[in-house]
Design an enzyme around this catalytic site. Structure first.
Site, PDB file in Angstrom:
ATOM      1  N   ASN A   6       0.817  -1.130   0.037  1.00 27.77           N
ATOM      2  CA  ASN A   6       0.053   0.024   0.000  1.00 27.77           C
ATOM      3  C   ASN A   6       0.899   1.455   0.104  1.00 27.77           C
ATOM      4  O   ASN A   6       1.660   1.555   1.038  1.00 27.77           O
ATOM      5  CB  ASN A   6      -0.878   0.012   1.440  1.00 27.77           C
ATOM      6  CG  ASN A   6      -1.838   1.195   1.370  1.00 27.77           C
ATOM      7  OD1 ASN A   6      -1.699   2.070   0.436  1.00 27.77           O
ATOM      8  ND2 ASN A   6      -2.227   1.482   2.525  1.00 27.77           N
ATOM      9  N   LYS A   8       0.043   4.342  -0.486  1.00 26.20           N
ATOM     10  CA  LYS A   8      -0.894   5.573   0.213  1.00 26.20           C
ATOM     11  C   LYS A   8      -0.512   6.667  -0.993  1.00 26.20           C
ATOM     12  O   LYS A   8      -0.452   6.349  -2.229  1.00 26.20           O
ATOM     13  CB  LYS A   8      -0.164   5.701   1.694  1.00 26.20           C
ATOM     14  CG  LYS A   8      -0.344   4.603   2.474  1.00 26.20           C
ATOM     15  CD  LYS A   8      -0.314   4.885   4.001  1.00 26.20           C
ATOM     16  CE  LYS A   8      -0.151   3.860   4.679  1.00 26.20           C
ATOM     17  NZ  LYS A   8      -0.211   3.869   6.143  1.00 26.20           N
ATOM     18  N   HIS A  91      -9.725   1.074   5.074  1.00 30.81           N
ATOM     19  CA  HIS A  91      -8.196   1.365   5.592  1.00 30.81           C
ATOM     20  C   HIS A  91      -8.495   2.215   6.769  1.00 30.81           C
ATOM     21  O   HIS A  91      -9.382   3.147   6.799  1.00 30.81           O
ATOM     22  CB  HIS A  91      -7.195   1.939   4.495  1.00 30.81           C
ATOM     23  CG  HIS A  91      -5.833   1.961   5.294  1.00 30.81           C
ATOM     24  ND1 HIS A  91      -5.563   3.045   6.014  1.00 30.81           N
ATOM     25  CD2 HIS A  91      -4.947   1.252   5.052  1.00 30.81           C
ATOM     26  CE1 HIS A  91      -4.015   2.776   6.528  1.00 30.81           C
ATOM     27  NE2 HIS A  91      -3.873   1.686   5.661  1.00 30.81           N
ATOM     28  N   GLU A  93      -6.896   4.837   7.852  1.00 35.37           N
ATOM     29  CA  GLU A  93      -6.892   6.021   7.445  1.00 35.37           C
ATOM     30  C   GLU A  93      -8.018   6.796   6.801  1.00 35.37           C
ATOM     31  O   GLU A  93      -8.372   8.066   7.248  1.00 35.37           O
ATOM     32  CB  GLU A  93      -5.381   6.282   6.446  1.00 35.37           C
ATOM     33  CG  GLU A  93      -4.280   6.213   7.557  1.00 35.37           C
ATOM     34  CD  GLU A  93      -3.140   5.715   6.586  1.00 35.37           C
ATOM     35  OE1 GLU A  93      -3.014   5.817   5.301  1.00 35.37           O
ATOM     36  OE2 GLU A  93      -2.037   5.282   7.331  1.00 35.37           O
ATOM     37  N   GLU A 159      -5.368  -4.826  10.686  1.00 38.46           N
ATOM     38  CA  GLU A 159      -4.270  -3.625  10.947  1.00 38.46           C
ATOM     39  C   GLU A 159      -4.587  -3.064  12.220  1.00 38.46           C
ATOM     40  O   GLU A 159      -5.491  -2.307  12.085  1.00 38.46           O
ATOM     41  CB  GLU A 159      -4.408  -2.795   9.653  1.00 38.46           C
ATOM     42  CG  GLU A 159      -4.165  -3.523   8.481  1.00 38.46           C
ATOM     43  CD  GLU A 159      -3.445  -2.451   7.542  1.00 38.46           C
ATOM     44  OE1 GLU A 159      -2.307  -2.450   7.048  1.00 38.46           O
ATOM     45  OE2 GLU A 159      -4.330  -1.480   7.205  1.00 38.46           O
ATOM     46  N   GLY A 165       2.159   2.484  10.905  1.00 41.28           N
ATOM     47  CA  GLY A 165       3.156   3.602  10.921  1.00 41.28           C
ATOM     48  C   GLY A 165       4.176   3.835  12.032  1.00 41.28           C
ATOM     49  O   GLY A 165       4.544   4.918  12.350  1.00 41.28           O
ATOM     50  N   SER A 201       3.273  -1.755  10.344  1.00 35.44           N
ATOM     51  CA  SER A 201       4.835  -1.619  10.549  1.00 35.44           C
ATOM     52  C   SER A 201       5.571  -3.042  10.200  1.00 35.44           C
ATOM     53  O   SER A 201       6.303  -3.386  11.013  1.00 35.44           O
ATOM     54  CB  SER A 201       5.035  -1.507  12.125  1.00 35.44           C
ATOM     55  OG  SER A 201       4.631  -0.190  12.318  1.00 35.44           O
TER      56      SER A 201
HETATM   57  C1  PEP Z   1      -0.738   0.499   6.163  1.00 35.31           C
HETATM   58  O1  PEP Z   1      -1.125   1.599   6.343  1.00 35.31           O
HETATM   59  O2  PEP Z   1      -1.576  -0.332   5.493  1.00 35.31           O
HETATM   60  C2  PEP Z   1       0.338  -0.139   6.713  1.00 35.31           C
HETATM   61  C3  PEP Z   1       0.483  -1.348   7.090  1.00 35.31           C
HETATM   62  O3  PEP Z   1       1.117   0.798   7.068  1.00 35.31           O
HETATM   63  P1  PEP Z   1       2.834   0.449   7.703  1.00 35.31           P
HETATM   64  O4  PEP Z   1       3.223  -0.717   7.111  1.00 35.31           O
HETATM   65  O5  PEP Z   1       3.682   1.698   7.315  1.00 35.31           O
HETATM   66  O6  PEP Z   1       2.564   0.431   9.158  1.00 35.31           O
END
Ligand code: PEP
Length: 252
Positions: A6, A8, A91, A93, A159, A165, A201
């Protein structure tokens, strides 16, 4: 096994072109599938330059209608039309920054499935819910309120919001228990075994331990997928893991 990247709102056309150069000489395995989710404007561009590379492309969201007066939105039909196989829906976000609640997530996921896209439906609890011991109930409610009909070929990404992040990830046993919980709920709803991804992460250091977790069928990677070397290292870890384990490749 699926490795989903992803991106983003990152990587412009020039960066995508550079990234793709490294993919051309890489040997992908039939056992591990990779899908990249670039910004909407570059899906078609990426798809064209990776034509001969076995990587799928997907979108980071889609609208709940196929067409109409929805300024700024993107129809799942259009995504299918430009070669998307997957779409990420719900997601955190988008839930937090765009106010998408479970009801809207369900509508978007349904529309994507009706347009023959595979959905990666994201669920995940906040730190407050985790600390209150409410994570399992929270996820259960999210799933009951947002799982669309005909979900069998789609996936659920666990998630935890507090992990995205931040560099923090749940313990191995927390991830294992939550994936088991998610698969059970999804089975109760759909009568089918649903594949689950872990996201939050994931990086080149923790990928090995994450892939060993029972019930984890792949990963959704944000930050670490922006660097081609890290993305390919994560992919390679998945291939090695499958070669050394009896985990069956079920994502086609
Ligand atoms: C995400 O936003 O789907 C995600 C997994 O981000 P990150 O790996 O940066 O934590």
């Amino acid at each position: 096994m699926l490795i989903a990247a992803n991106w983003k709102m990152n990587l412009d056309k020039q960066s995508i072109s550079e990234f793709s150069k490294f993919l051309k000489n890489f040997k992908f395995s039939k056992k591990v599938k990779a899908c990249i989710f670039p910004p909407m404007t570059y899906i078609d561009y990426l798809n064209n330059i990776i034509q001969n590379i076995p990587i799928s492309v997907g979108a980071q969201n889609c609208h709940f209608k196929f067409s109409g007066a929805y300024t700024g939105e993107v129809s799942p039909i259009f995504l299918r039309d430009i070669g998307c196989e997957y779409v990420i829906i719900g997601h955190s976000e988008r839930r937090i920054l765009n106010g998408e609640d479970n009801n809207e997530v369900k509508l978007r996921a349904q529309s994507a499935i009706d347009a023959n896209l595979k959905v990666i439906l994201c669920v995940g609890e906040s730190l407050i819910d985790r600390e209150k011991g409410n994570a399992f109930n929270f996820i259960e409610k999210q799933l009951h309120e947002s799982l669309p009909n005909g979900f069998e070929d789609s996936l659920i990404a666990y998630e935890p919001m507090w992990s995205i992040g931040t560099g923090k990830i749940p313990s191995i046993s927390e991830i294992e228990k939550m994936h088991e919980h998610i698969k059970k709920i999804a089975f109760d709803v759909s009568d089918k075994k649903i594949n689950t991804l872990y996201g939050g992460s994931v990086n080149i250091k923790n990928i090995h331990n994450i892939l060993k977790i029972k019930n984890v069928d792949g990963v959704l990677v944000g930050g670490a997928s922006l660097k081609v070397k890290d993305f390919l290292a994560i992919y390679t870890a998945a291939v090695k893991h499958l070669n050394n384990s009896s985990k069956v490749q079920e994502i086609t």
